[in-house]
Scaffold this active site. Sequence first.
Site, PDB file in Angstrom:
ATOM      1  N   GLY A 124      43.775  26.735  71.661  1.00 31.67           N
ATOM      2  CA  GLY A 124      44.786  27.524  72.349  1.00 31.67           C
ATOM      3  C   GLY A 124      44.516  27.681  73.828  1.00 31.67           C
ATOM      4  O   GLY A 124      43.737  28.541  74.247  1.00 31.67           O
ATOM      5  N   ASN A 129      53.207  30.815  81.072  1.00 34.76           N
ATOM      6  CA  ASN A 129      53.080  30.695  82.529  1.00 34.76           C
ATOM      7  C   ASN A 129      51.825  29.953  82.967  1.00 34.76           C
ATOM      8  O   ASN A 129      51.416  30.044  84.118  1.00 34.76           O
ATOM      9  CB  ASN A 129      53.109  32.090  83.171  1.00 34.76           C
ATOM     10  CG  ASN A 129      54.471  32.739  82.996  1.00 34.76           C
ATOM     11  OD1 ASN A 129      55.500  32.102  83.222  1.00 34.76           O
ATOM     12  ND2 ASN A 129      54.482  33.977  82.539  1.00 34.76           N
ATOM     13  N   SER A 132      50.178  23.108  83.181  1.00 36.77           N
ATOM     14  CA  SER A 132      49.307  22.231  83.987  1.00 36.77           C
ATOM     15  C   SER A 132      48.264  23.063  84.718  1.00 36.77           C
ATOM     16  O   SER A 132      47.114  22.661  84.868  1.00 36.77           O
ATOM     17  CB  SER A 132      50.141  21.461  85.016  1.00 36.77           C
ATOM     18  OG  SER A 132      51.121  20.695  84.378  1.00 36.77           O
ATOM     19  N   ARG A 268      66.334 -11.997  63.712  1.00 38.14           N
ATOM     20  CA  ARG A 268      67.721 -11.815  64.163  1.00 38.14           C
ATOM     21  C   ARG A 268      68.218 -13.061  64.906  1.00 38.14           C
ATOM     22  O   ARG A 268      67.565 -13.540  65.841  1.00 38.14           O
ATOM     23  CB  ARG A 268      67.778 -10.585  65.093  1.00 38.14           C
ATOM     24  CG  ARG A 268      69.078 -10.392  65.813  1.00 38.14           C
ATOM     25  CD  ARG A 268      70.124  -9.799  64.931  1.00 38.14           C
ATOM     26  NE  ARG A 268      71.316  -9.397  65.681  1.00 38.14           N
ATOM     27  CZ  ARG A 268      72.445  -9.056  65.094  1.00 38.14           C
ATOM     28  NH1 ARG A 268      72.562  -9.055  63.774  1.00 38.14           N
ATOM     29  NH2 ARG A 268      73.487  -8.700  65.820  1.00 38.14           N
ATOM     30  N   GLN A 336      65.499  -1.820  72.830  1.00 40.34           N
ATOM     31  CA  GLN A 336      66.373  -2.782  73.514  1.00 40.34           C
ATOM     32  C   GLN A 336      66.472  -4.097  72.733  1.00 40.34           C
ATOM     33  O   GLN A 336      67.560  -4.655  72.569  1.00 40.34           O
ATOM     34  CB  GLN A 336      65.825  -3.020  74.939  1.00 40.34           C
ATOM     35  CG  GLN A 336      66.766  -3.751  75.859  1.00 40.34           C
ATOM     36  CD  GLN A 336      68.016  -2.935  76.196  1.00 40.34           C
ATOM     37  OE1 GLN A 336      68.018  -1.717  76.062  1.00 40.34           O
ATOM     38  NE2 GLN A 336      69.073  -3.604  76.583  1.00 40.34           N
ATOM     39  N   ILE A 337      65.337  -4.568  72.257  1.00 41.79           N
ATOM     40  CA  ILE A 337      65.322  -5.836  71.510  1.00 41.79           C
ATOM     41  C   ILE A 337      66.102  -5.704  70.194  1.00 41.79           C
ATOM     42  O   ILE A 337      66.708  -6.658  69.720  1.00 41.79           O
ATOM     43  CB  ILE A 337      63.849  -6.294  71.273  1.00 41.79           C
ATOM     44  CG1 ILE A 337      63.246  -6.752  72.607  1.00 41.79           C
ATOM     45  CG2 ILE A 337      63.765  -7.398  70.207  1.00 41.79           C
ATOM     46  CD1 ILE A 337      61.755  -7.041  72.572  1.00 41.79           C
ATOM     47  N   GLU A 363      48.136  17.358  76.804  1.00 41.82           N
ATOM     48  CA  GLU A 363      46.750  17.226  77.297  1.00 41.82           C
ATOM     49  C   GLU A 363      46.690  16.743  78.745  1.00 41.82           C
ATOM     50  O   GLU A 363      45.857  15.924  79.117  1.00 41.82           O
ATOM     51  CB  GLU A 363      45.933  16.333  76.364  1.00 41.82           C
ATOM     52  CG  GLU A 363      45.897  16.949  74.976  1.00 41.82           C
ATOM     53  CD  GLU A 363      44.779  16.457  74.103  1.00 41.82           C
ATOM     54  OE1 GLU A 363      43.711  16.141  74.627  1.00 41.82           O
ATOM     55  OE2 GLU A 363      44.996  16.417  72.892  1.00 41.82           O
TER      56      GLU A 363
HETATM   57  C1  LIG Z   1      54.178  18.888  71.042  1.00 43.91           C
HETATM   58  C2  LIG Z   1      53.191  19.562  71.961  1.00 43.91           C
HETATM   59  C3  LIG Z   1      51.918  19.864  71.498  1.00 43.91           C
HETATM   60  C4  LIG Z   1      51.017  20.543  72.320  1.00 43.91           C
HETATM   61  N1  LIG Z   1      49.787  20.931  71.812  1.00 43.91           N
HETATM   62  C5  LIG Z   1      48.995  21.763  72.547  1.00 43.91           C
HETATM   63  C6  LIG Z   1      47.826  22.350  71.977  1.00 43.91           C
HETATM   64  O1  LIG Z   1      47.471  22.071  70.825  1.00 43.91           O
HETATM   65  N2  LIG Z   1      47.110  23.228  72.719  1.00 43.91           N
HETATM   66  C7  LIG Z   1      47.463  23.559  73.996  1.00 43.91           C
HETATM   67  O2  LIG Z   1      46.770  24.372  74.596  1.00 43.91           O
HETATM   68  N3  LIG Z   1      48.573  23.011  74.572  1.00 43.91           N
HETATM   69  C8  LIG Z   1      49.345  22.136  73.879  1.00 43.91           C
HETATM   70  N4  LIG Z   1      50.492  21.596  74.452  1.00 43.91           N
HETATM   71  C9  LIG Z   1      50.845  21.969  75.806  1.00 43.91           C
HETATM   72  C10 LIG Z   1      50.747  20.822  76.822  1.00 43.91           C
HETATM   73  O3  LIG Z   1      49.421  20.521  77.070  1.00 43.91           O
HETATM   74  C11 LIG Z   1      51.526  21.288  78.060  1.00 43.91           C
HETATM   75  O4  LIG Z   1      52.898  21.232  77.731  1.00 43.91           O
HETATM   76  C12 LIG Z   1      51.251  20.416  79.275  1.00 43.91           C
HETATM   77  O5  LIG Z   1      49.935  20.603  79.708  1.00 43.91           O
HETATM   78  C13 LIG Z   1      52.211  20.684  80.437  1.00 43.91           C
HETATM   79  O6  LIG Z   1      52.334  22.045  80.702  1.00 43.91           O
HETATM   80  P1  LIG Z   1      53.797  22.702  80.847  1.00 43.91           P
HETATM   81  O7  LIG Z   1      54.551  22.294  79.627  1.00 43.91           O
HETATM   82  O8  LIG Z   1      53.654  24.151  81.085  1.00 43.91           O
HETATM   83  O9  LIG Z   1      54.450  21.996  82.078  1.00 43.91           O
HETATM   84  P2  LIG Z   1      54.306  22.418  83.640  1.00 43.91           P
HETATM   85  O10 LIG Z   1      52.867  22.603  83.973  1.00 43.91           O
HETATM   86  O11 LIG Z   1      55.240  23.516  83.938  1.00 43.91           O
HETATM   87  O12 LIG Z   1      54.808  21.099  84.342  1.00 43.91           O
HETATM   88  C14 LIG Z   1      56.176  20.755  84.511  1.00 43.91           C
HETATM   89  C15 LIG Z   1      56.254  19.490  85.362  1.00 43.91           C
HETATM   90  O13 LIG Z   1      55.700  19.750  86.662  1.00 43.91           O
HETATM   91  C16 LIG Z   1      54.655  18.833  86.935  1.00 43.91           C
HETATM   92  N5  LIG Z   1      53.598  19.482  87.714  1.00 43.91           N
HETATM   93  C17 LIG Z   1      52.961  20.661  87.455  1.00 43.91           C
HETATM   94  N6  LIG Z   1      52.063  20.921  88.398  1.00 43.91           N
HETATM   95  C18 LIG Z   1      52.095  19.885  89.273  1.00 43.91           C
HETATM   96  C19 LIG Z   1      51.388  19.559  90.470  1.00 43.91           C
HETATM   97  N7  LIG Z   1      50.427  20.334  90.950  1.00 43.91           N
HETATM   98  N8  LIG Z   1      51.713  18.405  91.104  1.00 43.91           N
HETATM   99  C20 LIG Z   1      52.676  17.585  90.618  1.00 43.91           C
HETATM  100  N9  LIG Z   1      53.377  17.846  89.503  1.00 43.91           N
HETATM  101  C21 LIG Z   1      53.090  18.973  88.839  1.00 43.91           C
HETATM  102  C22 LIG Z   1      54.154  18.396  85.560  1.00 43.91           C
HETATM  103  O14 LIG Z   1      53.466  17.154  85.631  1.00 43.91           O
HETATM  104  C23 LIG Z   1      55.451  18.320  84.792  1.00 43.91           C
HETATM  105  O15 LIG Z   1      56.091  17.116  85.064  1.00 43.91           O
HETATM  106  C24 LIG Z   1      51.381  20.880  73.646  1.00 43.91           C
HETATM  107  C25 LIG Z   1      52.658  20.537  74.126  1.00 43.91           C
HETATM  108  C26 LIG Z   1      53.569  19.913  73.302  1.00 43.91           C
HETATM  109  C27 LIG Z   1      54.944  19.621  73.830  1.00 43.91           C
END
Ligand SMILES: Cc1cc2nc3c(=O)[nH]c(=O)nc-3n(C[C@H](O)[C@H](O)[C@H](O)COP(=O)(O)OP(=O)(O)OC[C@H]3O[C@@H](n4cnc5c(N)ncnc54)[C@H](O)[C@@H]3O)c2cc1C
Length: 379
Positions: A124, A129, A132, A268, A336-337, A363
Site C-alpha cells: 500500500g 493525492n 507518482s 487469413r 490491426q493485423i 509501478e
Molecule cells: C490496476 C492498478 C494496480 C495498481 N496497483 C498498485 C498497488 O498494488 N500498490 C500501489 O501502491 N499502487 C498501485 N497502483 C497505483 C499506480 O502505481 C499509480 O497509479 C501510478 O504510480 C501513477 O500514479 P497516479 O495514478 O496518481 O498518477 P499521477 O501521479 O497523478 O500522474 C498522472 C500523469 O502525470 C504524469 N506525471 C506525474 N508527475 C510528473 C512529473 N513530475 N513529470 C512528468 N509527468 C508527471 C504521470 O506520468 C501521468 O502521466 C496501481 C494502479 C492501477 C491502475
Amino acid sequence: MNFDLTSEQSMIKRTIREFAEEEVAPGAIERDKTKQFPTEIFKKLGELGMLGLPFPEEYGGAGADTVSFAIVTEELSKACASTGITYSAHISLGGAPINLFGTEEQKQRYLTPICTGESLGAFGLTEPNAGSDAGGTQTTAKEENGEYIINGSKCFITNASYANHLAMTAITGEQNGIKEITAIIVPTDAPGFKVIDNYEKMGLNASNTTELVMDNVRVPVENLLGKKGEGFKQFLITLDGGRIGIGAMAVGVAQAAYERALQYAQERKQFGKSLSKFQAIQFKLADMAMKIELARNMVYKAAWLKDQGRPFSKEASMCKLYASEIAMQVADQAVQIHGGYGYMREYEVERYMRDAKLLEIGEGTSEVQRMVIARLIGC
Ligand SMILES: Cc1cc2nc3c(=O)[nH]c(=O)nc-3n(C[C@H](O)[C@H](O)[C@H](O)COP(=O)(O)OP(=O)(O)OC[C@H]3O[C@@H](n4cnc5c(N)ncnc54)[C@H](O)[C@@H]3O)c2cc1C
C-alpha cells in the site's frame, strides 16, 4: 557470456508454461468478462510451489532466483495478464519488502503465509493525492502506548481483498519540516480497516484492485517494517524489483499478441494470398518479434544483475519502460493485423491491448521511468 537458462530455470519454465496453457489460458476470456478472480489458479500455483518462488526455503519459499520469477510472470501473463499481475504483485510487492526488511519474527509470521498461499501479498503506497509523487503520502500513524494508530486511505491497491496483511506507508512524524515516512505491516482484519473492491477498470478485469480506508486502525509498534523513517527508501527499493515483474508481464502480453497475429496472418487470405505474404504485414511482424526479443533480454539482464547482488535500478527501470511501451505497440499492431476481427473479444488481441495499457502506468508511469533513468545517467 551465457544466454542459456540454467537447468533449474528451464525446468521452472517448462512447468509454468504447461500449467499456464492448461489451467490459465482456457478461462481468460471468461474471467475478463465476469471479472472473476482466479482463486483456483492461485490455489494450484501454491501447490506447485510458485507462490514463494524467490523466497528462502525456511519460510516456505523455493529459494529460486529473480530470472525464474521473471519467467513465471511472463508465462502467466502470456496466458492471462490478470493472473500475471496478481502473481507479480504477490511476490515483488507483497513478499519482497517483508523478506528484505522484516525481522526474523516478522518473516516467520508474515512471509510464511505468503509463500504457502494462505495469504496473497499486497503493498500500500499509492493514495488519492500521492501517486507518482509517493512522498506526498497523507496517511498518518500516531504512536501511542506501544501502538500505531493509523488514519488515511490508499487507492489502486492490488490483491488486498485476498491478503491477510500488507505493508503500507504512513507518516510517523516530521524532522526539520520533512515528513518521516515509515512502513508498517497492517493486518487487513484489524478493526477500522476497510478494503473496498469497487473499481470499474479498462482491463486486467480478473485482478483485484482495491481502495483501503484506515479509521483509527491500531497495530502494535512491533509491526514497524525496517527502520522508522525509512519507509520511503524501502518502498523505492521494493519498486526496483517490482519493475522487473512489470517488464516480464509486458513481455508475456506482447508475446501472446505477436503469436496470435502471426498465426492469423498465416491463415487469413485476402487478394488470394495469406496476409503473411504481404510485405506490409511481414514488416509489422518482424518489428514485433524484434522488439519482444530486445525487451525479454532487458528483463533477464535486470533480473540477472539483481541475482548477482549488483546495482540494477537503472536496468529495472529501462526494462519496465521499454517492455511496457512495446507491449502496447505490439498489442495495437496485433489488433490491426486482425482487422475487424481484432476488435471482437473472442480473438483476444483487444484484451491484450487493454491489459497492456496498465503496464505503462503501474509501478511508476513511463514519465516517471524516464525521470528515474535520467537521474541514474547523471542528468
Ligand atoms: C490496476 C492498478 C494496480 C495498481 N496497483 C498498485 C498497488 O498494488 N500498490 C500501489 O501502491 N499502487 C498501485 N497502483 C497505483 C499506480 O502505481 C499509480 O497509479 C501510478 O504510480 C501513477 O500514479 P497516479 O495514478 O496518481 O498518477 P499521477 O501521479 O497523478 O500522474 C498522472 C500523469 O502525470 C504524469 N506525471 C506525474 N508527475 C510528473 C512529473 N513530475 N513529470 C512528468 N509527468 C508527471 C504521470 O506520468 C501521468 O502521466 C496501481 C494502479 C492501477 C491502475
